[in-house]
Design an enzyme around this catalytic site. Structure first.
Site, PDB file in Angstrom:
ATOM      1  N   GLU A   1     -16.539 -22.058  16.403  1.00 23.26           N
ATOM      2  CA  GLU A   1     -16.672 -20.756  17.066  1.00 23.26           C
ATOM      3  C   GLU A   1     -17.891 -20.778  17.981  1.00 23.26           C
ATOM      4  O   GLU A   1     -18.911 -21.395  17.660  1.00 23.26           O
ATOM      5  CB  GLU A   1     -16.811 -19.654  16.021  1.00 23.26           C
ATOM      6  CG  GLU A   1     -16.875 -18.247  16.566  1.00 23.26           C
ATOM      7  CD  GLU A   1     -16.891 -17.193  15.450  1.00 23.26           C
ATOM      8  OE1 GLU A   1     -17.302 -16.053  15.725  1.00 23.26           O
ATOM      9  OE2 GLU A   1     -16.500 -17.515  14.303  1.00 23.26           O
TER      10      GLU A   1
ATOM     11  N   ASP B   1     -20.136 -17.878  20.200  1.00 23.66           N
ATOM     12  CA  ASP B   1     -20.235 -16.418  20.221  1.00 23.66           C
ATOM     13  C   ASP B   1     -21.178 -15.848  21.262  1.00 23.66           C
ATOM     14  O   ASP B   1     -22.330 -16.301  21.400  1.00 23.66           O
ATOM     15  CB  ASP B   1     -20.762 -15.908  18.876  1.00 23.66           C
ATOM     16  CG  ASP B   1     -19.788 -16.077  17.740  1.00 23.66           C
ATOM     17  OD1 ASP B   1     -18.578 -16.188  18.007  1.00 23.66           O
ATOM     18  OD2 ASP B   1     -20.237 -16.092  16.581  1.00 23.66           O
TER      19      ASP B   1
ATOM     20  N   GLU C   1     -22.238 -11.925  21.061  1.00 20.39           N
ATOM     21  CA  GLU C   1     -22.091 -10.661  20.350  1.00 20.39           C
ATOM     22  C   GLU C   1     -23.211  -9.726  20.806  1.00 20.39           C
ATOM     23  O   GLU C   1     -24.385 -10.107  20.809  1.00 20.39           O
ATOM     24  CB  GLU C   1     -22.164 -10.851  18.830  1.00 20.39           C
ATOM     25  CG  GLU C   1     -21.018 -11.673  18.267  1.00 20.39           C
ATOM     26  CD  GLU C   1     -21.054 -11.761  16.749  1.00 20.39           C
ATOM     27  OE1 GLU C   1     -19.976 -11.833  16.147  1.00 20.39           O
ATOM     28  OE2 GLU C   1     -22.161 -11.759  16.180  1.00 20.39           O
TER      29      GLU C   1
END
Length: 282
Positions: free
Chosen positions: A104, A106, A108
């Site tokens: 993953e 990210d 955010e």
């Protein structure tokens, strides 16, 4: 009608700029993604599929995912975040593989109470393990206008950029035993959800549901990548992102962003890692 060589050159330059712009923003929310959760809270806002909104209320958030999977790629979108009191909300743009040993990458955006800055949280997971967080306060208000966020993932590095400025580089350090995401195809995801138990000041600031629904906007979504299908990936020919590196100017921009705007770096958190920071930091 005849044109001078100078005029023909000017037209050529304008044509190339226009063609480049089309290449950068060629994606469509209608054909490239599906709104896979939210029960109507995610909406494509225009006929051409260039603008999409995600909303969050007390019952549910919302999100979309790319129709295709990619093994390496460049994923880019422009975002305008939830304005006002956004405490407890998380707005995201990321790549993720399925399974319990997932990879993953990210972006955010952790909301905050009115008048306080968003926190941009970046992380890289490999084989289900994260713990590589770097966080920033941006040099602009991300709720006032759209800004461009981009993840470039190639076999040698992952580069996070904001408005074309690299803020983080995560290099392939397999040579020293650090796993790097290279085997699992990933989809592109985006979401708006509630995480009041941790998102804002470690959970001290709770979501004010009287301000709901909270809404974030996405536009000009585009992904250039090695499309995964039938167990193998197919890469576009001569893609600059596939061999992209950071030259000295790019490294200087990373240093500028981290020196002025970084608010957390796992590589300097000796309390969290009392036996020594992760090898990739050294």
């Amino acid at each position: 009608m005849k044109f001078s060589s100078g005029t023909r050159f000017a037209f050529l330059v304008l044509f190339l700029i226009a063609a480049q712009s089309v290449a950068v923003y060629a994606g469509s929310f209608h054909k490239d993604v599906q709104i896979h959760w939210g029960d109507g809270r995610g909406k494509v806002r225009d006929r051409d599929g260039k603008l999409l909104s995600l909303s969050l209320d007390k019952s549910s958030g919302s999100g979309f995912q790319s129709n295709q999977e990619f093994l390496y790629g460049k994923a880019e979108v422009q975002m305008k975040l939830v304005a006002g009191n956004s405490a407890g909300t998380v707005t995201t743009f990321y790549l993720k593989a399925p399974g319990t040993m997932w990879d993953e990458i990210d972006f955010e955006f952790l909301g905050n109470i009115s008048g306080h800055p968003y926190t941009l949280h970046t992380n890289v997971y490999t084989q289900g393990s994260g713990d590589k967080e770097q966080q920033f306060h941006l040099w602009f208000d991300p709720t006032k206008n759209f800004h461009t966020y981009c993840i470039t993932w190639n076999p040698q590095r992952i580069i996070f950029t904001v408005d074309g400025i690299p803020i983080r580089e995560f290099k392939n350090s397999e040579s020293i035993g650090v796993p790097f995401p290279k085997n699992q195809p990933m989809r592109v995801y985006a979401s708006l959800w509630e995480a009041e138990h941790w998102a804002t000041r470690g959970g001290l600031e709770k979501t004010d549901w009287s301000k709901a629904p909270f809404t974030a906007f996405y536009r000009n979504y585009n992904v250039e990548g090695c499309v995964w299908a039938n167990g193998k990936s197919s890469c576009p020919a001569n893609s600059p992102w596939y061999t992209q590196t950071l030259d000295q100017r790019g490294l200087d921009k990373v240093k500028w962003a981290q020196n002025k705007y970084m608010v957390y770096n796992y590589c300097t958190d000796t309390k969290r890692f009392p036996k020594g920071v992760p090898k990739v930091c050294t």
